[in-house]
Scaffold this motif. Sequence first.
Motif, PDB file in Angstrom:
ATOM      1  N   THR A  93       0.815  -1.214   0.000  1.00 47.17           N
ATOM      2  CA  THR A  93       0.000   0.000   0.000  1.00 47.17           C
ATOM      3  C   THR A  93       0.849   1.265   0.000  1.00 47.17           C
ATOM      4  O   THR A  93       0.314   2.359  -0.156  1.00 47.17           O
ATOM      5  CB  THR A  93      -0.948   0.027   1.212  1.00 47.17           C
ATOM      6  OG1 THR A  93      -0.203  -0.132   2.424  1.00 47.17           O
ATOM      7  CG2 THR A  93      -1.974  -1.097   1.111  1.00 47.17           C
ATOM      8  N   ARG A  94       2.159   1.128   0.154  1.00 47.12           N
ATOM      9  CA  ARG A  94       3.021   2.300   0.028  1.00 47.12           C
ATOM     10  C   ARG A  94       3.131   2.728  -1.426  1.00 47.12           C
ATOM     11  O   ARG A  94       3.387   3.894  -1.716  1.00 47.12           O
ATOM     12  CB  ARG A  94       4.410   1.995   0.603  1.00 47.12           C
ATOM     13  CG  ARG A  94       5.334   3.215   0.686  1.00 47.12           C
ATOM     14  CD  ARG A  94       6.437   2.983   1.681  1.00 47.12           C
ATOM     15  NE  ARG A  94       7.410   4.053   1.717  1.00 47.12           N
ATOM     16  CZ  ARG A  94       7.254   5.206   2.368  1.00 47.12           C
ATOM     17  NH1 ARG A  94       6.130   5.428   3.032  1.00 47.12           N
ATOM     18  NH2 ARG A  94       8.202   6.117   2.376  1.00 47.12           N
ATOM     19  N   TYR A  95       2.917   1.802  -2.353  1.00 45.94           N
ATOM     20  CA  TYR A  95       3.115   2.110  -3.768  1.00 45.94           C
ATOM     21  C   TYR A  95       1.877   1.894  -4.636  1.00 45.94           C
ATOM     22  O   TYR A  95       1.926   2.144  -5.831  1.00 45.94           O
ATOM     23  CB  TYR A  95       4.278   1.265  -4.311  1.00 45.94           C
ATOM     24  CG  TYR A  95       5.578   1.577  -3.615  1.00 45.94           C
ATOM     25  CD1 TYR A  95       6.277   2.743  -3.905  1.00 45.94           C
ATOM     26  CD2 TYR A  95       6.083   0.737  -2.636  1.00 45.94           C
ATOM     27  CE1 TYR A  95       7.452   3.050  -3.251  1.00 45.94           C
ATOM     28  CE2 TYR A  95       7.262   1.029  -1.976  1.00 45.94           C
ATOM     29  CZ  TYR A  95       7.943   2.193  -2.286  1.00 45.94           C
ATOM     30  OH  TYR A  95       9.105   2.499  -1.634  1.00 45.94           O
ATOM     31  N   GLN A  96       0.782   1.443  -4.061  1.00 48.48           N
ATOM     32  CA  GLN A  96      -0.445   1.277  -4.842  1.00 48.48           C
ATOM     33  C   GLN A  96      -1.646   1.260  -3.899  1.00 48.48           C
ATOM     34  O   GLN A  96      -1.518   0.939  -2.718  1.00 48.48           O
ATOM     35  CB  GLN A  96      -0.406  -0.021  -5.647  1.00 48.48           C
ATOM     36  CG  GLN A  96      -0.444  -1.270  -4.792  1.00 48.48           C
ATOM     37  CD  GLN A  96      -0.332  -2.544  -5.623  1.00 48.48           C
ATOM     38  OE1 GLN A  96       0.294  -2.544  -6.677  1.00 48.48           O
ATOM     39  NE2 GLN A  96      -0.928  -3.622  -5.158  1.00 48.48           N
ATOM     40  N   PRO A  97      -2.840   1.613  -4.413  1.00 54.71           N
ATOM     41  CA  PRO A  97      -4.037   1.589  -3.564  1.00 54.71           C
ATOM     42  C   PRO A  97      -4.327   0.172  -3.083  1.00 54.71           C
ATOM     43  O   PRO A  97      -4.030  -0.805  -3.773  1.00 54.71           O
ATOM     44  CB  PRO A  97      -5.141   2.084  -4.512  1.00 54.71           C
ATOM     45  CG  PRO A  97      -4.425   2.819  -5.584  1.00 54.71           C
ATOM     46  CD  PRO A  97      -3.114   2.119  -5.756  1.00 54.71           C
ATOM     47  N   PRO A  98      -4.909   0.042  -1.899  1.00 56.87           N
ATOM     48  CA  PRO A  98      -5.254  -1.291  -1.392  1.00 56.87           C
ATOM     49  C   PRO A  98      -6.332  -1.941  -2.252  1.00 56.87           C
ATOM     50  O   PRO A  98      -7.341  -1.316  -2.577  1.00 56.87           O
ATOM     51  CB  PRO A  98      -5.757  -1.009   0.028  1.00 56.87           C
ATOM     52  CG  PRO A  98      -6.184   0.418   0.018  1.00 56.87           C
ATOM     53  CD  PRO A  98      -5.284   1.114  -0.956  1.00 56.87           C
ATOM     54  N   GLU A  99      -6.111  -3.202  -2.610  1.00 54.61           N
ATOM     55  CA  GLU A  99      -7.027  -3.873  -3.525  1.00 54.61           C
ATOM     56  C   GLU A  99      -8.298  -4.375  -2.846  1.00 54.61           C
ATOM     57  O   GLU A  99      -9.222  -4.811  -3.521  1.00 54.61           O
ATOM     58  CB  GLU A  99      -6.306  -5.032  -4.210  1.00 54.61           C
ATOM     59  CG  GLU A  99      -5.174  -4.550  -5.109  1.00 54.61           C
ATOM     60  CD  GLU A  99      -4.443  -5.686  -5.779  1.00 54.61           C
ATOM     61  OE1 GLU A  99      -4.128  -5.563  -6.964  1.00 54.61           O
ATOM     62  OE2 GLU A  99      -4.190  -6.707  -5.103  1.00 54.61           O
ATOM     63  N   ASN A 100      -8.345  -4.317  -1.521  1.00 50.94           N
ATOM     64  CA  ASN A 100      -9.560  -4.726  -0.812  1.00 50.94           C
ATOM     65  C   ASN A 100     -10.461  -3.534  -0.493  1.00 50.94           C
ATOM     66  O   ASN A 100     -11.424  -3.672   0.254  1.00 50.94           O
ATOM     67  CB  ASN A 100      -9.200  -5.460   0.488  1.00 50.94           C
ATOM     68  CG  ASN A 100      -8.447  -4.564   1.457  1.00 50.94           C
ATOM     69  OD1 ASN A 100      -7.585  -3.775   1.053  1.00 50.94           O
ATOM     70  ND2 ASN A 100      -8.760  -4.671   2.740  1.00 50.94           N
ATOM     71  N   GLU A 101     -10.139  -2.367  -1.055  1.00 47.45           N
ATOM     72  CA  GLU A 101     -10.918  -1.157  -0.812  1.00 47.45           C
ATOM     73  C   GLU A 101     -11.394  -0.535  -2.121  1.00 47.45           C
ATOM     74  O   GLU A 101     -10.764  -0.705  -3.167  1.00 47.45           O
ATOM     75  CB  GLU A 101     -10.086  -0.102  -0.076  1.00 47.45           C
ATOM     76  CG  GLU A 101      -9.792  -0.403   1.361  1.00 47.45           C
ATOM     77  CD  GLU A 101      -9.099   0.772   2.028  1.00 47.45           C
ATOM     78  OE1 GLU A 101      -8.483   0.539   3.071  1.00 47.45           O
ATOM     79  OE2 GLU A 101      -9.160   1.916   1.511  1.00 47.45           O
ATOM     80  N   VAL A 102     -12.487   0.201  -2.023  1.00 50.28           N
ATOM     81  CA  VAL A 102     -12.946   1.066  -3.111  1.00 50.28           C
ATOM     82  C   VAL A 102     -12.831   2.496  -2.602  1.00 50.28           C
ATOM     83  O   VAL A 102     -13.511   2.875  -1.641  1.00 50.28           O
ATOM     84  CB  VAL A 102     -14.398   0.755  -3.520  1.00 50.28           C
ATOM     85  CG1 VAL A 102     -14.848   1.700  -4.626  1.00 50.28           C
ATOM     86  CG2 VAL A 102     -14.525  -0.691  -3.966  1.00 50.28           C
ATOM     87  N   GLY A 103     -11.951   3.274  -3.221  1.00 53.70           N
ATOM     88  CA  GLY A 103     -11.754   4.645  -2.767  1.00 53.70           C
ATOM     89  C   GLY A 103     -12.959   5.518  -3.059  1.00 53.70           C
ATOM     90  O   GLY A 103     -13.702   5.286  -4.021  1.00 53.70           O
ATOM     91  N   ALA A 104     -13.163   6.524  -2.234  1.00 51.88           N
ATOM     92  CA  ALA A 104     -14.272   7.463  -2.418  1.00 51.88           C
ATOM     93  C   ALA A 104     -13.813   8.634  -3.278  1.00 51.88           C
ATOM     94  O   ALA A 104     -12.766   9.235  -3.013  1.00 51.88           O
ATOM     95  CB  ALA A 104     -14.773   7.959  -1.066  1.00 51.88           C
ATOM     96  N   GLU A 105     -14.607   8.941  -4.286  1.00 45.87           N
ATOM     97  CA  GLU A 105     -14.249   9.970  -5.257  1.00 45.87           C
ATOM     98  C   GLU A 105     -14.544  11.361  -4.719  1.00 45.87           C
ATOM     99  O   GLU A 105     -15.581  11.603  -4.087  1.00 45.87           O
ATOM    100  CB  GLU A 105     -15.035   9.750  -6.545  1.00 45.87           C
ATOM    101  CG  GLU A 105     -14.621  10.620  -7.696  1.00 45.87           C
ATOM    102  CD  GLU A 105     -13.483  10.037  -8.502  1.00 45.87           C
ATOM    103  OE1 GLU A 105     -12.768  10.819  -9.136  1.00 45.87           O
ATOM    104  OE2 GLU A 105     -13.319   8.802  -8.500  1.00 45.87           O
ATOM    105  N   ILE A 106     -13.603  12.284  -4.984  1.00 40.50           N
ATOM    106  CA  ILE A 106     -13.856  13.700  -4.745  1.00 40.50           C
ATOM    107  C   ILE A 106     -14.316  14.284  -6.075  1.00 40.50           C
ATOM    108  O   ILE A 106     -13.610  14.194  -7.083  1.00 40.50           O
ATOM    109  CB  ILE A 106     -12.593  14.419  -4.252  1.00 40.50           C
ATOM    110  CG1 ILE A 106     -12.177  13.866  -2.888  1.00 40.50           C
ATOM    111  CG2 ILE A 106     -12.825  15.920  -4.152  1.00 40.50           C
ATOM    112  CD1 ILE A 106     -10.914  14.480  -2.346  1.00 40.50           C
ATOM    113  N   GLY A 107     -15.493  14.849  -6.096  1.00 44.34           N
ATOM    114  CA  GLY A 107     -16.105  15.269  -7.353  1.00 44.34           C
ATOM    115  C   GLY A 107     -15.405  16.445  -8.001  1.00 44.34           C
ATOM    116  O   GLY A 107     -14.647  17.191  -7.377  1.00 44.34           O
ATOM    117  N   GLY A 108     -15.684  16.589  -9.299  1.00 43.21           N
ATOM    118  CA  GLY A 108     -15.181  17.737 -10.035  1.00 43.21           C
ATOM    119  C   GLY A 108     -13.995  17.404 -10.924  1.00 43.21           C
ATOM    120  O   GLY A 108     -13.212  16.512 -10.625  1.00 43.21           O
TER     121      GLY A 108
END
Length: 211
Positions: free
Chosen positions: A23-38
């Motif tokens: 997770t230091r070099y890539q997003p965690p694969e067991n999560e869905v990140g929340a989008e900041i709009g715009g």
Amino acid sequence: MHFSSMALASDGDDPAELQAHLTRYQPPENEVGAEIGGVHVLSRTEDVALVLAGARVHSTGIELELELRLRVAGHDGTRHRDFWEAVEQTWVGVALADGTRVVARPARSFGRRPGEATYVLSQSGGGGGGRSYRQTFWLSPAPPAGDLVVVVANPELGLPEGRHTLPTAALAEAAATALVLWPWEPDPPVDPDDAGRPSPPPSGWFAEPPA
């Protein structure tokens, strides 16, 4: 860029240490990140625009998606290759609320990289062609509470320095809604002698034992 826990793991590895490394070099694969709009134009000329197309907040960091758009595309293969090399010369950095500055060095840039910096901003993917090119960057670990300023420049393409601020409230709201699908687990062990090795056809010349 993608790291596999199966490829990195070895007997006796601590799963927590392995997860922290990934997770230091890539997003965690067991999560869905929340989008900041715009969508926000960071820098542009008459013919080229560099856009912050998305920002996704995870528990362990923030993923930034940049898009570079051309007014007119070249269809010559050599021009495409040369242009992609120019895209990779984009300077990307972030300014954290505590004053820390983190920079992702472009490809083939010179200078010493910090050995064990607290924060890392690394390119985690990219591609494109024609009139649209995409690069994603991963900031880890999650920054301190406060505004996050994204800064870019690409002198190779004539793009001046530009920036956009992701506000504290939007970051906090996204962090609270990031979705953990299931607890993280390392990939199951695989015999390296058998990994990815195809079986020959059941009959015919390839099925015969080698001489």
